[in-house]
Design an enzyme around this catalytic site. Structure first.
Site, PDB file in Angstrom:
ATOM      1  CD  GLU A 354      43.793 -38.618 -14.456  1.00  0.00           C
ATOM      2  OE1 GLU A 354      43.025 -39.309 -15.156  1.00  0.00           O
ATOM      3  OE2 GLU A 354      44.445 -37.651 -14.904  1.00  0.00           O
ATOM      4  CG  HIS A 385      15.692 -25.065  -6.962  1.00  0.00           C
ATOM      5  ND1 HIS A 385      14.547 -24.698  -6.296  1.00  0.00           N
ATOM      6  CD2 HIS A 385      16.427 -23.927  -7.106  1.00  0.00           C
ATOM      7  CE1 HIS A 385      14.568 -23.388  -6.063  1.00  0.00           C
ATOM      8  NE2 HIS A 385      15.699 -22.899  -6.547  1.00  0.00           N
ATOM      9  CE  LYS A 510      45.086 -45.526 -21.800  1.00  0.00           C
ATOM     10  NZ  LYS A 510      45.966 -44.395 -21.396  1.00  0.00           N
TER      11      LYS A 510
END
Length: 544
Positions: A354, A385, A510
């Protein structure tokens, strides 16, 4: 900046140097310098950095430090600490460092010392935390608080949840602490399913008290509480706020005496050591929280005063630029070998991506070079793994940060074998060695491996890593570790000439979401998006 980054003499010197160095193997660098592993290290604020397994020479480091000077890093650093409004797109100072400045310090914003304000809020937080932790803060029905639910998103969530998980060893176990961030109702439902309303305290963390996801969750939490307790007056005993919008807080039903403020010179992703960290203080106590702040301040002072060539955030920042912009590396893997730091990579994703995920310079010009990397990771040894295969033998260069602690908080012997912590640490050292030096075809064949299989068993090596080795995970060393990455991100932002302290990239979605949510509730008005979005909305309407 007076010249584009890639046109500066310092950058061009690095580019020429890269052409001579990029094919040199770490095996050769170590063979030529037997003391390299001890020499290419740095220490500060309780953290020890081994950067010897990087594809650099002394000349590389000198050129990188010269680049930092050419980009004005010392001056920009001093401007930040001095309260200058270096967040140019929002006209704000950037002073998360003031949040951990000791009492009596002077940090000026518009000519006013903000340190007394910081400590006044800290004292109020501490007094409240002591009440809750001691059981003297009573809920609406007279019962003490047993569960804390922090409601926030982004910087109001990622920092506190990461630090709580990291410091769980030091937390008051009688208190259950949970974090709700996602507007998906499942998050709130599952986090409250086994809680008792009479014993639950919600912290609503939103500077403006208008953040869509946070306020949706807060209103639903309020309804959950009232469905159990019935009385509107209960809200004031079961909700507190971290905000600056006193009017909205009061309208919600929260007593403004229980509103803890912070300031516009604190960015969300840099705010966990402000009142945003109230949930953490409730968990680990005021003394533990102050130790955390001391660790932040230790690293602040190291960053502010250490020579660039021995400065941990500077070294890590410059090494990141070296791989990002010259080797073409696109990601950074952060690999903490401590289960308590499971959320640390996710926290760094916001902090780094950000901050430096930007495409224009401070003066609004399109960049002509790569900026922030993709940050990701997982605790060791789990990642070994899962994705280490690609790091070892894949075609992508992925620099890695290994983080480990010499002392475990949970010693666990293994009957008939090495202790768990020795097994863990052996893997840290083995992985960085394997990534650096690999295994040649000749070495594989010398082990008697079949010639047809041998190429599959070759490890090229030359994979760069940093190792941060810390004595013990404590509130203080965690604070120093977080501040290290904060300042590393700042260093890279200065080199790339971007604003590391705004986040306009989150705004467009938004705005569109506010429009679309109204369209989801009815068949009208006529949709006017692109054909894909229109079709998705219609399908959702039909099938919900």
């Amino acid at each position: 900046m007076s010249a584009a980054l890639t046109e500066t003499p310092a950058w061009q010197a690095l580019q020429a140097h890269f052409e001579t160095l990029h094919s040199v193997h770490l095996r050769d660098l170590f063979a030529a310098d037997p003391g390299r592993g001890e020499r290419l290290t740095a220490e500060g604020a309780g953290l020890y950095l081994d950067y010897s397994k990087h594809r650099v020479t002394d000349e590389t480091l000198d050129l990188l430090v010269a680049l930092a000077h050419a980009r004005g890093l010392p001056e920009r650093r001093d401007a930040m600490f001095g309260g200058e409004k270096i967040n140019v797109t929002e006209g704000r100072a950037v002073l998360h460092t003031a949040l951990r400045a000791p009492r009596g310090s002077d940090v000026l914003v518009d000519g006013r010392n903000v340190v007394p304000d910081v400590h006044e809020v800290l004292e109020r937080m501490a007094a409240f935390a002591q009440q809750v932790r001691s059981g003297s803060w009573l809920g609406h029905t007279g019962k003490p608080i047993r569960a804390i639910v922090n409601i926030g998103i982004g910087g109001s969530d990622l920092g506190p949840v990461m630090a709580y998980e990291a410091l769980r060893h030091y937390a008051q176990r009688e208190l259950t602490v949970r974090f709700v961030s996602n507007v998906d109702g499942t998050d709130l439902v599952e986090k409250t399913r086994d809680l008792t309303a009479e014993e639950t305290l919600f912290i609503v963390s939103s500077k403006t008290f208008t953040t869509q996801e946070t306020m949706a969750n807060a209103q639903s939490a309020r309804a959950w509480l009232l469905s159990a307790l019935g009385d509107e007056a209960a809200v004031a005993r079961h909700f507190v706020a971290v905000s600056t919008n006193a009017e909205a807080v009061q309208k919600f039903g929260i007593d403004t005496a229980n509103m803890f403020e912070f300031w516009d010179w604190v960015g969300g992703r840099y705010s966990m050591d402000s009142a945003i960290g109230l949930s953490l203080m409730l968990a680990i106590g005021p003394d533990g929280f102050r130790e955390l702040l001391s660790g932040f301040h230790d690293m602040d002072e190291h960053f502010r005063t250490a020579p660039l060539e021995a400065n941990l955030p500077v070294l890590m920042g410059l090494l990141g630029v070296w791989y990002n912009n010259f080797f073409g590396a696109e990601t950074l893997a952060v690999l903490p070998y401590d289960q308590y730091l499971a959320y640390f990579p996710a926290y760094l994703q916001q902090l780094d991506m950000e901050s430096n995920g930007k495409h224009v310079t401070l003066d609004g010009q399109e960049v002509t070079y790569q900026t922030g990397p993709v940050v990701w990771g997982q605790p060791g040894t789990n990642g070994q793994h899962a994705f280490y295969q690609l790091i070892h033998q894949g075609t992508k260069l992925i620099p890695c940060d290994f983080i480990a602690f010499a002392q475990t908080l949970n010693p666990l012997p293994l009957p008939g074998g090495a202790p768990h912590h020795d097994l863990l640490m052996a893997n840290v050292f083995a992985q960085t060695e394997a990534l650096a030096f690999g295994k040649t075809l000749e070495e594989v064949l010398a082990e008697g491996v079949d010639a047809a299989l041998a190429p599959h068993r070759v490890f090229d090596g030359n994979r760069p890593t940093s190792t941060l080795l810390v004595d013990r995970l404590t509130p203080r060393t965690l604070g120093a570790l977080i501040a290290l990455y904060e300042h590393k991100v700042f260093v890279q932002g200065v080199i790339w000439d971007v604003n590391s302290f705004d986040q306009w990239g989150v705004e467009l979605g938004k705005v569109l979401a506010r429009r679309i949510v109204k369209e989801l509730g009815a068949d009208e008005p006529e949709l006017s998006h692109d054909s894909s979005t229109n079709a998705l909305i219609r399908r959702y309407r039909e099938r919900r």
